[in-house]
Write an enzyme that holds these catalytic residues in place. Structure first.
Site, PDB file in Angstrom:
ATOM      1  N   ASP A   1      -2.084  -1.960   6.417  1.00  0.00           N
ATOM      2  CA  ASP A   1      -2.269  -1.704   7.759  1.00  0.00           C
ATOM      3  C   ASP A   1      -3.071  -2.893   8.146  1.00  0.00           C
ATOM      4  O   ASP A   1      -3.282  -2.835   9.411  1.00  0.00           O
ATOM      5  CB  ASP A   1      -3.100  -0.567   7.693  1.00  0.00           C
ATOM      6  CG  ASP A   1      -4.622  -0.783   7.130  1.00  0.00           C
ATOM      7  OD1 ASP A   1      -4.765  -1.772   6.468  1.00  0.00           O
ATOM      8  OD2 ASP A   1      -5.216   0.318   7.041  1.00  0.00           O
TER       9      ASP A   1
ATOM     10  N   ASP B   1      -7.381  -3.605   4.144  1.00  0.00           N
ATOM     11  CA  ASP B   1      -6.971  -4.414   2.867  1.00  0.00           C
ATOM     12  C   ASP B   1      -6.988  -5.708   3.329  1.00  0.00           C
ATOM     13  O   ASP B   1      -6.423  -6.640   2.663  1.00  0.00           O
ATOM     14  CB  ASP B   1      -5.412  -4.063   2.531  1.00  0.00           C
ATOM     15  CG  ASP B   1      -5.347  -2.614   1.841  1.00  0.00           C
ATOM     16  OD1 ASP B   1      -6.199  -2.178   1.194  1.00  0.00           O
ATOM     17  OD2 ASP B   1      -4.613  -1.887   2.282  1.00  0.00           O
TER      18      ASP B   1
ATOM     19  N   ASP C   1       0.946  -1.029   0.088  1.00  0.00           N
ATOM     20  CA  ASP C   1       0.056   0.121   0.017  1.00  0.00           C
ATOM     21  C   ASP C   1       0.943   0.941   0.062  1.00  0.00           C
ATOM     22  O   ASP C   1       2.177   1.161   0.219  1.00  0.00           O
ATOM     23  CB  ASP C   1      -0.870  -0.009   1.411  1.00  0.00           C
ATOM     24  CG  ASP C   1      -1.968   1.234   1.043  1.00  0.00           C
ATOM     25  OD1 ASP C   1      -2.230   1.352   0.207  1.00  0.00           O
ATOM     26  OD2 ASP C   1      -2.462   1.324   2.190  1.00  0.00           O
TER      27      ASP C   1
END
Length: 700
Positions: free
Chosen positions: A594, A598, A402
């Site tokens: 995190d 996700d 990410d």
């Protein structure tokens, strides 16, 4: 556990350790490592373990007082022994053996023969042999006949039976010395992790009516105020109510760099106050702190076995009985084929064969290697949930990450506010500030910091978060939309802005079905992000960035970091599809994020890596690997630790099998004596153990 409460040593099909092998159990017990190893694998009928599992937080620390029932068939009551205590039986045996050998060869004594000689060497044998004979009996009683103890027992008793008393003593002596070194290695590994984990003081000073009072940390209630002096370690999580304070966070992150906290900041158990007296208001009970969760995670990591370790365990369970039957065959079968068959000679060869076959080097050194890898990672602020993830990360070919909070700071700042003149500016900004109060996204924090405290007199109705788009609500019956431009498209809001012309992150606003304007928000790249990408690429790992942020921002960040594959404007399902494309090439994928937003991608990837585990309970629960600080440079470090651990494990496997194969052939052919057998067993075990503990000293 069965009705007779025997402690069965088995593993389930997922690699979860149900308990240890007999030899491991003895070594871990002597090393005083039961909390770190045995308690993580024992049956949930253990009252303390069951209560930990039933706890809502799942964070109960298993202590030295959490004992098994008296009749569970496995003695866990012995604490760790000192080095001298561990070596004492071997020292006594060695002295008696040396005196016996001297009277046999250097200064022969007329009386030193027959029963006197047998009794003398029996006296040398008993200090080291009796514990092994006892363990062999216990293992057989529990149904595990072909244990290492059984092999050593029949080999050495057999040596006595054919008159090879010194060799029988020597084999057991060296085996026991090897076991002591194994115990010391486990003690060291256990000590390193215990030192890392045992970070909380048992007592704290709380303020009662502004008077300091010392109480047990476990008894401190929520909202109590702890007074923390310089140099003291915080025992519970809380909120800093002093104006500011600096803390050493190395217990949690592996980094000793001071971290200055301001009033109302979260501070965590394990942090050390560095300068002035600080006051902390407790917001989490002792057993529910982040450190408790981390402690439990590392304690239980040894229960999740790597495929290599599971294979060796299964192999040893098949291999050992086969070798015993082969030894019997070596002793008896030649009778039918050899003209001058001498039972004593063939029995001697069979005994050598048995000594060589003992799988000590594999059974102990391989778990110790993985345990060392988990400990090395923990010292660097990286938590593996099991040794299987060390193996998996060592083979990873793709790291998909990410952007926000992983490669960037995740600390957004509002750059510009662009609202159309026909809208009441103050009202729109107040509404945006209030609706963003429903979100935990870093963008919401940036808006609050720019606009100030939300106006709590404004009440919004029907507020909902639309995944990958933004927020929707209504004020006095009028619809409010705040999010990206995909949110505008979703609700058919017409706008006269081209989002691709603006590099920064955009927060679009619509009110009463009309486009009201936008805010621009910028994030900063982490200082070690570029170095992280370079290191990953040097390890042969492909790096891909996936983000829900706008494509222009993602491309700009990726360009600065040297990431060739970067995709923006992605919904959660789009990220899943991108990862599926990579997996379709039969390549392993680690996803870094995190661990919460996700979740679908984390579930699909081979390894889920969570950044900033200190800030999120859910992160610790969902990820396979937790990086406790926010440093992306820990990603290649974790991969390197996995690679080094696997390298050491396979070195040990090759060493053990190679030497044993050669000496087994020599022993069966009558070309090796008990001394070669001792080297093939104990010598190789010691070399493998010394190799395994290397990882505990490595710098990554």
């Amino acid at each position: 556990m069965s009705n007779n409460k025997l402690h069965i040593h088995t593993y389930d099909e997922n690699g979860n350790q149900l308990c240890c092998t007999p030899q491991e159990g003895k070594i871990y017990k002597d090393a005083g490592a039961k909390v770190l190893i045995e308690d993580s694998c024992c049956s949930v009928t253990d009252k303390a373990y069951s209560s930990a599992k039933k706890s809502p937080s799942g964070s109960k620390k298993l202590t030295e007082d959490d004992e098994h029932t008296e009749d569970d068939g496995h003695d866990h009551s012995i604490a760790g022994k000192s080095t001298f205590q561990l070596f004492l039986p071997a020292i006594i045996s060695f002295v008696i053996l040396m005196v016996g050998l001297a009277m046999d060869h250097l200064i022969p004594q007329f009386w030193f023969k027959d029963w006197v000689r047998i009794i003398w060497y029996a006296a040398a044998y008993l200090p080291v042999g009796l514990p092994v004979l006892k363990e062999a009996f216990e293992s057989i009683r529990k149904g595990d006949v072909f244990s290492e103890f059984f092999l050593m027992s029949i080999a050495t008793i057999g040596a006595f039976a054919i008159g090879e008393y010194p060799e029988g003593v020597a084999v057991m002596l060296f085996y026991s010395v090897g076991e002591v070194f194994q115990t010391l290695a486990v003690q060291r590994a256990k000590g390193n992790i215990a030192k890392l984990l045992d970070q909380r003081p048992d007592e704290v000073t709380i303020l009662v009516d502004n008077r300091p009072q010392t109480v047990k940390a476990a008894d401190v209630a929520l909202d109590s105020v702890i007074q923390l002096k310089p140099g003291e370690k915080l025992a519970l999580d809380g909120i800093l109510i002093s104006d500011s304070a600096s803390f050493n966070t190395s217990a949690l992150t592996g980094e000793s760099k001071p971290d200055t906290k301001q009033k109302n900041d979260i501070v965590l158990a394990g942090m050390i106050n560095l300068n002035t007296v600080a006051k902390v208001q407790v917001n989490t009970l002792y057993n529910d702190s982040k450190l408790s969760k981390i402690l439990e995670l590392v304690q239980n990591a040894t229960a999740q076995k790597a495929p290599t370790e599971l294979f060796i365990r299964k192999f040893a369970r098949i291999y050992t009985p086969i070798v015993v039957f082969l030894a019997v065959a070596i002793c008896l079968v030649p009778y039918f084929f050899v003209d001058e068959y001498i039972f004593r000679d063939w029995l001697y060869r069979a005994l050598i064969f048995l000594v060589i076959s003992c799988p000590c080097a594999l059974v102990i050194s391989i778990p110790l290697g993985y345990f060392g890898g988990i400990g090395a990672a923990s010292r660097n602020g990286i938590l593996f949930k099991g040794s299987n993830f060390l193996d998996a990360l060592a083979e990873v070919k793709n790291v998909v990450m990410d952007k926000t909070g992983t490669m960037t700071e995740g600390v957004f700042k509002v750059q510009t506010v662009n609202l159309k003149p026909e809208f009441e500016r103050d009202l729109i900004l107040k509404l945006v500030n209030v609706i963003e109060n429903s979100s935990t996204h870093p963008v919401a924090t940036a808006i609050h910091e720019h606009l100030g405290e939300p106006d709590h007199t404004i009440i919004l109705d029907n507020v909902e978060e639309i995944a990958g788009h933004g927020l929707k609500g209504s004020y006095q019956g009028k619809e409010l939309l705040v999010g990206n431009f995909k949110l505008m498209d979703k609700f058919n809001i017409q706008y006269d802005v081209n989002p691709n012309d603006i590099v920064e992150t955009l927060i679009a606003i619509a009110y009463e079905g009309k486009f009201a304007g936008y805010l621009t928000i910028a994030d900063s790249i982490k200082e070690d992000a570029a170095e992280t990408v370079q290191k990953l690429q040097s390890l042969g790992v492909k790096v891909t960035m996936l983000s829900g942020d706008k494509a222009t921002v993602v491309k700009a960040v990726a360009g600065k970091l040297g990431i060739p594959n970067a995709f923006g404007d992605l919904l959660p399902e789009d990220k899943v599809n991108k990862v599926k494309e990579i997996k379709a090439r039969n390549e392993t994928v680690a996803f870094v994020g995190d661990g919460v937003n996700d979740a679908p991608v984390v579930a699909l990837s081979d390894i889920g890596i969570a950044m900033g585990g200190l800030g999120s309970d859910a992160t610790i629960e969902t990820a396979d690997v937790v990086i406790q600080d926010d440093k992306p440079s820990k990603i290649p470090m974790a991969i390197n630790i996995g690679k080094q651990t696997k390298k050491i494990v396979w070195q040990n496997i090759a060493l053990a099998f190679g030497v044993k194969a050669v000496v087994l052939v020599l022993g069966a052919g009558g070309l090796a004596t008990m001394w070669e057998a001792v080297f093939a067993d104990v010598g190789v075990a010691l070399l493998a153990i010394l190799n395994a503990v290397r990882i505990q000293k490595m710098k990554f």
